[in-house]
Design a protein around this motif. Structure first.
Motif, PDB file in Angstrom:
ATOM      1  N   LEU A   1     -81.204 -25.209  21.034  1.00  0.00           N
ATOM      2  CA  LEU A   1     -81.362 -26.654  20.848  1.00  0.00           C
ATOM      3  C   LEU A   1     -81.110 -27.414  22.152  1.00  0.00           C
ATOM      4  O   LEU A   1     -81.821 -28.378  22.462  1.00  0.00           O
ATOM      5  CB  LEU A   1     -80.420 -27.159  19.757  1.00  0.00           C
ATOM      6  CG  LEU A   1     -80.742 -26.689  18.343  1.00  0.00           C
ATOM      7  CD1 LEU A   1     -79.698 -27.209  17.358  1.00  0.00           C
ATOM      8  CD2 LEU A   1     -82.139 -27.107  17.924  1.00  0.00           C
TER       9      LEU A   1
ATOM     10  N   GLU B   1     -85.186 -31.027  16.487  1.00  0.00           N
ATOM     11  CA  GLU B   1     -85.537 -29.618  16.285  1.00  0.00           C
ATOM     12  C   GLU B   1     -86.821 -29.503  15.472  1.00  0.00           C
ATOM     13  O   GLU B   1     -86.896 -29.983  14.344  1.00  0.00           O
ATOM     14  CB  GLU B   1     -84.414 -28.874  15.571  1.00  0.00           C
ATOM     15  CG  GLU B   1     -84.723 -27.409  15.386  1.00  0.00           C
ATOM     16  CD  GLU B   1     -83.589 -26.625  14.738  1.00  0.00           C
ATOM     17  OE1 GLU B   1     -83.722 -25.396  14.668  1.00  0.00           O
ATOM     18  OE2 GLU B   1     -82.605 -27.225  14.302  1.00  0.00           O
TER      19      GLU B   1
ATOM     20  N   HIS C   1     -78.199 -20.516  18.430  1.00  0.00           N
ATOM     21  CA  HIS C   1     -78.964 -21.686  18.013  1.00  0.00           C
ATOM     22  C   HIS C   1     -78.590 -22.892  18.879  1.00  0.00           C
ATOM     23  O   HIS C   1     -79.450 -23.693  19.257  1.00  0.00           O
ATOM     24  CB  HIS C   1     -78.713 -21.959  16.529  1.00  0.00           C
ATOM     25  CG  HIS C   1     -79.627 -22.975  15.955  1.00  0.00           C
ATOM     26  ND1 HIS C   1     -79.175 -24.175  15.482  1.00  0.00           N
ATOM     27  CD2 HIS C   1     -80.984 -22.972  15.787  1.00  0.00           C
ATOM     28  CE1 HIS C   1     -80.205 -24.885  15.039  1.00  0.00           C
ATOM     29  NE2 HIS C   1     -81.308 -24.177  15.214  1.00  0.00           N
TER      30      HIS C   1
END
Length: 159
Positions: free
Chosen positions: A123, A134, A119
């Motif tokens: 990002l 996000e 993740h």
């Protein structure tokens, strides 16, 4: 009196019908075709789409193979924002290896297909392409439910 009223109503009906079909004819069929009864599809940005693969694999997406992968399955969430396709998937293959989860960022206009197994990397990449916050990814079943009742997918109206 009836004829006088019927004629304008008939003309009005004909114009409203022709205007509607004219609007739809301007939309590429890629964005309106829902697939067959046994192979539902969700259009992202041409030529990218999600298709229902099997009950076990769930929704899958074909890729152009720019980064080496030609597709993946088990899509859980997705969104399309400003010409960028964002997809979250689980329990699938990434460059020939099993991954528990992954994020794809596809920018068709720039021929970009990037995948991330964390993740944090996802990002960071979004930030590098000027997406600072996000974005929300919608549950794939919510997208399918929306598309079932609408002619095209308006990504801003999915909940």
């Amino acid at each position: 009196m009836k004829t006088t009223l019927l004629f304008p109503l008939t003309i009005l009906l004909l114009f409203s019908c022709s205007g509607q079909s004219h609007k739809r004819s301007n939309i590429d069929e890629f964005y309106t075709a829902k697939g067959e009864w046994d192979s539902a599809r969700l259009p992202f940005i041409k030529p990218y789409e999600a298709i229902i693969v099997t009950k076990e694999s769930g929704w899958g997406m074909n890729l152009e193979g720019i980064d080496g992968d030609t597709g993946f399955s088990h899509i859980k969430k997705a969104n399309v924002i400003d010409g960028v396709i964002l997809v979250y998937y689980t329990n699938s293959i990434l460059h020939g290896n099993y991954v528990k989860e992954g994020w794809y960022v596809v920018v068709p206009a720039k021929k970009i297909e990037r995948v991330f197994s964390t993740h944090k990397k996802y990002l960071k990449y979004l930030e590098s392409i000027h997406i600072s916050a996000e974005p929300i990814l919608y549950d794939i079943e919510s997208i399918a439910d929306y598309y079932e009742y609408h002619d095209i997918i308006d990504w801003k109206k999915i909940h």
